[in-house]
Design a protein around this motif. Structure first.
Motif: not given
Length: 923
Positions: A509-514
């Motif tokens: 989760g934290p190491r993904t971008l939207s």
């Protein structure tokens, strides 16, 4: 030197003889160390005996002319400065002194004949034990400096008292911020550790708070670490300038830089050859010259049927259709072959085929691996799709690399304007997110776990792009190549703003971008709203069912199943598995022997010294014309893609050559160093590398150059002379016979049976583990998609692919193995999916040519083998079909129609063709 003590030996006679006196003197001379034990207050000086030992045994490799591991043992200053790993002496602490550790472990000197005697070892031990004193006045580095403490505080404290979080207003990242303190005031009292709040809180187990340790993946400070911190405060928080710790670039010599692969490629003119009529392009001149030197020549040209099958499978991973074969055979245009090459390179199937080769070397997988759970990566498919698109567009390889290494630093993605270019640049950084990664959970997210991810990514980068085994220098200077340990850590420092072991983002989760397009966001929201409406209607229907009616249970079960089916149709929120810079990286230290608990000296970002000149260095603090800092990774990517870079172009053209000709010009494609194989045709490799750059780094241009050569178009026939003088085929006296790779075999079966769903891109097709242990992919409405779109879970590889040498990504695969084992034949003979495909092929053949058996055999041969059967094969085929039909008639006992027996006979014949070596091998 103090006088030797008198030692009385009771076994000696009262009146010593000449022999006994000699023995006593020999004993005394051989044990001078006893004098120091008798007088512990008298320090041993370096100048007395230690200098002689080091000069005799060590200075040859660790002196002013050659400083292996950055260590100069010829002077007191060099000894005190230490090696690339940091200090080698801890006065009074023998076991903590790296110098003695290496000597005691027989690692220094490495040659057995040069190793220190027992007496010499004891002298070194006693010298260190008594304080490692020098007679000369030498400016010594303090026993503990900020470089011993800053990495310790980053390891134990900065998760809560650093750049992201500053609980109690306290920042412990620098000496200045430590002195400043927090909301409670100063946390250290210089010269008085016991009065320092920092020490008090640590001793009271209040910092770090025990209840928060797991949530931030931090462990408490060890006793020896607390002692080191206290000593630093006691000494007055001493600092040393980084210049005092920096090692000059003497670890790599000019001789090291002269190795062939560390020199820029030099373009040479193609040689003149006798068989000029076989030269289609310069590739042939280089190949034929070597053959002529051996008294050999190229094999005769292959026929057009062989060429179209070879070329189609090489460039698209799929066999040609009978219609495509017929069109090519009847095309009398002198440029028909070149036109065929252009058509295949323009096919969208080209990107799918060659993306698979790239995904191997970068270690692509749709799951994290590293532990039994093998957690899925739901967004990884975007990187796979990016690679396919980039190859189909023929994106210049230089740009291709820059986007993958520094895409986030190439574009302004934070503005919110997500253009296709911005999206691609973000997705491309998935290249740096392919390694196994267990850091998605608190208990598997400690610094050692993070360092393993970084180490694997460095291995992938080094082997895939640079052709170097850089990871070997993580724990010590490279054993074969001139890559000192400092170079490994300088390279990791380039990535520190994104991969910082002390400022980490969990792998999911934290190491993904939207940052996907607005259109994709809207499509996702509409899909979810539609599902929610349907679920709401079904839930309402469920509540309206009556418990009193007899069909309630049946209807209730049906509605609940419909609700469950809808739940499976939800899409994950659109996100990108990316890597991006987060600014303010922590300082980088060399870890002694790769151990994060024993940091050495600090290092700045840098590239391997052997790939630059002695007076050249890459500055990683550059700014753009508008005054903004240029990202470190972008500067590195630009350095990698310089036209005259020694390795980048050579490595990729060698890999392309490998996949066309079965072996690389350098047959160790991930190792261009001293331990790798030397190029079989060095001038050709350099010519290709320079031509690649000249053609604007176009991979399609290099493909065309290779496959239009006479070398590629020759047959696989081998003469007696070639078998004798070129037994391995390294000189290319014939085209190698290649076996289908796992994906090519599966996709070809699907294609010839009319069951290949050519829908591109998107989330991976799921796989399932069956009760019998086999792993299979699911069939969709239109068939099965290409293998590149099947979920690549590390622990659940489809059995067909795994049996045919699909690689395990650990962390990547530079060159696939090729086995010939029984499970391969057994799978093709017995697997249910293979039997099903044979039924599909038989049905297609019947629909195309009806019941004419001779026409059926001809169509099967054309689809599967790319050629028509000869008369003998036709005769055998007709007899076989007749026998199979009779067998099925008997087996079915005439209970079913004769047409069923005909169909089963044809299916069995198709199944037999799948098992032919001619089908599985590419001529």
């Amino acid at each position: 030197m103090p006088s030797l003590p008198l030692i009385k030996i009771s076994c000696m006679p009262s009146r010593p003889t000449a022999i006994s006196t000699g023995l006593m003197l020999l004993f005394l001379v051989s044990t001078p160390i006893l004098s120091h034990a008798a007088e512990p207050d008298s320090p041993i000086l370096y100048e007395n005996r230690v200098r002689t030992i080091l000069n005799n045994k060590c200075v040859r490799c660790h002196g002013p002319s050659e400083k292996k591991a950055g260590l100069d043992l010829s002077t007191p200053r060099g000894i005190l400065k230490g090696s690339e790993s940091g200090r080698i002496l801890q006065g009074g602490a023998v076991d903590e002194s790296l110098l003695f550790q290496m000597i005691e472990a027989d690692e220094m000197p490495p040659e057995e004949k040069d190793r220190l005697s027992a007496t010499e070892r004891e002298t070194i031990r006693a010298w260190i034990q008594t304080g490692a004193h020098f007679r000369e006045s030498v400016k010594a580095i303090p026993a503990v400096t900020q470089h011993d403490i800053i990495p310790l505080l980053h390891l134990r404290c900065v998760a809560c008292h650093g750049g992201r979080r500053q609980e109690a207003g306290l920042d412990l990242r620098t000496r200045q911020s430590i002195m400043k303190g927090g909301k409670s005031g100063p946390v250290v009292v210089s010269g008085n550790p016991e009065a320092s709040l920092l020490i008090q809180r640590i001793k009271a187990a209040e910092m770090p708070p025990r209840r928060k340790l797991v949530s931030v993946s931090v462990k408490p400070m060890e006793a020896n670490e607390l002692e080191r911190l206290s000593q630093w405060i006691q000494l007055g928080l001493p600092e040393v300038n980084d210049s005092e710790m920096t090692e000059s670039e003497t670890l790599v010599s000019e001789d090291d830089r002269q190795f062939w692969s560390f020199q820029p490629p030099i373009r040479v003119e193609p040689p003149h050859v006798k068989q000029q009529h076989r030269v289609q392009n310069p590739i042939d001149a280089f190949i034929i010259k070597k053959l002529e030197d051996k008294g050999l020549t190229l094999a005769p040209p292959a026929d057009k049927r062989t060429l179209i099958r070879r070329l189609s499978i090489d460039l698209t991973g799929l066999p040609p259709t009978p219609e495509e074969i017929d069109q090519f055979l009847n095309d009398e245009d002198p440029q028909s072959y070149e036109n065929l090459v252009d058509r295949l390179l323009a096919s969208p199937r080209y990107g799918e085929r060659w993306a698979r080769h790239w995904l191997d070397v970068v270690g692509y997988a749709d799951s994290e691996g590293a532990q039994n759970e093998d957690k899925l990566r739901p967004h990884m498919y975007r990187y796979r799709d990016y690679v396919i698109r980039a190859l189909n567009e023929d994106k210049p390889y230089s740009r291709f690399l820059q986007e993958q290494i520094a895409g986030d630093e190439l574009v302004d993605y934070q503005s919110g304007n997500i253009t296709p270019e911005v999206y691609d640049c973000l997705v491309a950084t998935g290249f740096l997110r392919t390694a196994p990664d267990r850091t998605f959970a608190n208990i598997t997210n400690f610094v050692p776990d993070r360092l393993e991810v970084i180490s694997d990514e460095i291995q992938i980068l080094g082997s895939a792009v640079m052709g170097l085994t850089i990871k070997c220098a993580r724990c010590h200077s490279h054993k074969f190549d001139p890559i000192p340990q400092s170079d490994y850590y300088r390279l990791t420092a380039i990535f520190k703003a994104a991969y910082d072991e002390h400022d980490w983002l969990k792998s999911q989760g934290p190491r993904t971008l939207s940052h996907v397009s607005q259109e994709e966001h809207q499509k996702y929201q509409e899909h979810e709203r539609k599902l929610s409406r349907q679920q709401g209607l079904l839930q309402k229907k469920l509540t309206q069912l009556d418990p009193t009616k007899p069909d309630y249970q049946q209807k209730s079960t049906e509605v609940k199943k419909q609700i469950a089916d809808l739940k499976d149709q939800h899409w994950p929120a659109p996100r990108i598995r990316a890597l991006w810079s987060r600014e303010s990286p922590s300082p980088t230290y060399i870890y002694k022997r790769g151990n994060y608990l024993t940091p050495g000296r600090p290092v700045e970002p840098g590239v391997p010294a052997v790939l630059t000149s002695a007076d050249e260095s890459i500055k990683f603090d550059q700014v753009s014309p508008d005054g903004k800092p240029i990202g470190r990774r972008l500067l590195f990517a630009r350095w990698l893609t310089q036209p005259d870079h020694p390795l980048t172009a050579r490595v990729i053209v060698n890999r392309i050559w490998l996949h066309h000709f079965g072996r690389g010009i350098v047959n160790t494609p991930g190792n261009f160093g001293r331990a790798g194989e030397r190029p079989s045709h060095p001038e050709l490799l350099d010519w290709l590398a320079t031509e690649f750059v000249r053609q604007n780094w176009s991979m399609k241009a290099i493909h065309k150059l290779m496959v239009t050569s006479s070398t590629y178009r020759q047959s696989s026939d081998i003469s007696d002379e070639a078998a004798r003088l070129d037994p391995t085929g390294s000189l290319l006296s014939r085209m190698p016979l290649k076996r289908m790779e796992a994906e090519v075999l599966r996709d070809s079966l699907l294609a010839i049976c009319g069951q290949l769903d050519e829908t591109p891109f998107g989330p991976a097709d799921p796989v399932e583990a069956r009760a019998d242990g086999l792993v299979t992919s699911r069939r969709g409405k239109a068939g099965w998609r290409r293998s590149i779109y099947v979920l690549q879970r590390r622990t659940k590889i489809p059995t067909l692919l795994e049996n045919f040498d699909f690689p395990q990504m650990g962390p990547n695969c530079i060159q696939r193995g090729e086995s010939l084992v029984a499970p391969q034949a057994l799978h093709l003979m017995n697997n249910e999916m293979i039997h099903q495909l044979a039924v599909y092929l038989a049905g297609n053949i019947q629909n195309t040519v009806g019941d004419d058996r001779e026409q059926q055999i001809q169509q099967i041969y054309l689809r599967a083998l790319g050629r028509e059967p000869d008369p003998e094969e036709t005769r055998i085929g007709l007899e076989t079909l007749q026998l199979l039909e009779e067998k099925w008639n008997t087996q079915l006992n005439n209970k079913q129609s004769s047409s069923n027996s005909v169909q089963k006979a044809l299916s069995s014949y198709c199944h037999a063709i799948f098992n032919l070596a001619e089908f599985q091998y590419i001529d």
